[in-house]
Design a protein around this motif. Structure first.
Motif, short mmCIF file in Angstrom:
data_model
loop_
_atom_site.label_atom_id
_atom_site.label_comp_id
_atom_site.label_asym_id
_atom_site.label_seq_id
_atom_site.Cartn_x
_atom_site.Cartn_y
_atom_site.Cartn_z
N ALA A 115 0.84 -1.20 0.00
CA ALA A 115 0.00 0.00 0.00
C ALA A 115 0.87 1.25 0.00
O ALA A 115 1.91 1.30 0.67
N MET A 116 0.46 2.23 -0.80
CA MET A 116 1.17 3.51 -0.90
C MET A 116 0.22 4.53 -1.50
O MET A 116 -0.82 4.15 -2.03
N PRO A 117 0.58 5.81 -1.43
CA PRO A 117 -0.27 6.82 -2.08
C PRO A 117 -0.45 6.50 -3.57
O PRO A 117 0.48 6.02 -4.23
N LYS A 118 -1.63 6.77 -4.08
CA LYS A 118 -1.94 6.43 -5.47
C LYS A 118 -0.99 7.07 -6.48
O LYS A 118 -0.64 6.44 -7.48
N MET A 119 -0.56 8.29 -6.25
CA MET A 119 0.39 8.94 -7.17
C MET A 119 1.72 8.19 -7.18
O MET A 119 2.33 8.01 -8.24
N GLU A 120 2.18 7.76 -6.02
CA GLU A 120 3.42 6.99 -5.95
C GLU A 120 3.24 5.63 -6.62
O GLU A 120 4.11 5.16 -7.35
N LEU A 121 2.10 5.02 -6.38
CA LEU A 121 1.81 3.73 -7.01
C LEU A 121 1.80 3.86 -8.53
O LEU A 121 2.33 3.00 -9.24
N ARG A 123 3.56 5.85 -10.34
CA ARG A 123 4.96 5.90 -10.79
C ARG A 123 5.60 4.51 -10.76
O ARG A 123 6.33 4.13 -11.69
N VAL A 124 5.32 3.74 -9.71
CA VAL A 124 5.85 2.37 -9.60
C VAL A 124 5.33 1.52 -10.76
O VAL A 124 6.09 0.78 -11.40
N LEU A 125 4.03 1.64 -11.04
CA LEU A 125 3.44 0.85 -12.13
C LEU A 125 4.03 1.22 -13.48
O LEU A 125 4.36 0.34 -14.29
N ILE A 126 4.19 2.50 -13.75
CA ILE A 126 4.78 2.92 -15.02
C ILE A 126 6.19 2.38 -15.16
O ILE A 126 6.59 1.90 -16.23
N GLU A 127 6.97 2.43 -14.10
CA GLU A 127 8.34 1.89 -14.14
C GLU A 127 8.32 0.39 -14.44
O GLU A 127 9.05 -0.09 -15.30
N LYS A 128 7.46 -0.36 -13.77
CA LYS A 128 7.40 -1.80 -14.00
C LYS A 128 6.87 -2.13 -15.40
O LYS A 128 7.38 -3.02 -16.05
N ILE A 129 5.86 -1.40 -15.83
CA ILE A 129 5.29 -1.64 -17.17
C ILE A 129 6.32 -1.32 -18.25
O ILE A 129 6.42 -2.03 -19.25
N SER A 130 7.11 -0.29 -18.05
CA SER A 130 8.11 0.09 -19.06
C SER A 130 9.17 -0.98 -19.25
O SER A 130 9.83 -1.02 -20.28
N ARG A 131 9.33 -1.86 -18.26
CA ARG A 131 10.32 -2.93 -18.37
C ARG A 131 9.75 -4.25 -18.85
O ARG A 131 10.45 -5.27 -18.84
#
Length: 133
Positions: A115-121, A123-131
């Protein structure tokens, strides 16, 4: 068609009324009302059908029970590269500024994201998706 990655995050209705009423349906004189529904077009499945080689498609899966099992089935049935499970079982409400998800890829890897703030999440998702490969 020019996108390298498509993220389908909307939650359109799975069903729609079979017949539209021509006028307001009054409640006077009725104890109940029967509403017939029809399945809607599966937008995600239609998009995946036209997927070109090298393109990546990510879909969200909102589940209320058997989250990982149902999201994995969605990933396979729709031909996704990644499913992002947004589980109501996890107790993180939509009204919150926090969320947690579970990532499921087509190789069978399951990765809970805390769990984390939605804006931080995001960013995490975009980073993972980009890889994604």
């Amino acid at each position: 068609k020019k996108a390298d990655i498509l993220i389908m995050a909307a939650a359109p209705a799975d069903f729609t009324p079979k017949k539209a009423a021509s006028q307001k349906i009054k409640k006077e004189g009725r104890e109940s009302f029967k509403l017939e529904l029809s399945s809607t077009i599966d937008i995600l499945k239609a998009v995946v059908k036209d997927k070109k080689k090298g393109k990546r498609i990510v879909g969200f899966a909102l589940e209320t029970e058997n989250g990982v099992k149902n999201a994995t089935a969605k990933l396979k049935n729709k031909g996704l590269d990644l499913a992002i499970l947004n589980s109501m079982e996890d107790g993180v409400p939509f009204e919150s500024d926090q969320n947690k998800v579970t990532l499921i890829d087509k190789k069978g890897h399951i990765e809970p994201v805390p769990a984390m703030p939605k804006m931080e999440l995001a960013r995490v998702l975009i980073e993972k998706i980009s890889r994604l490969k």
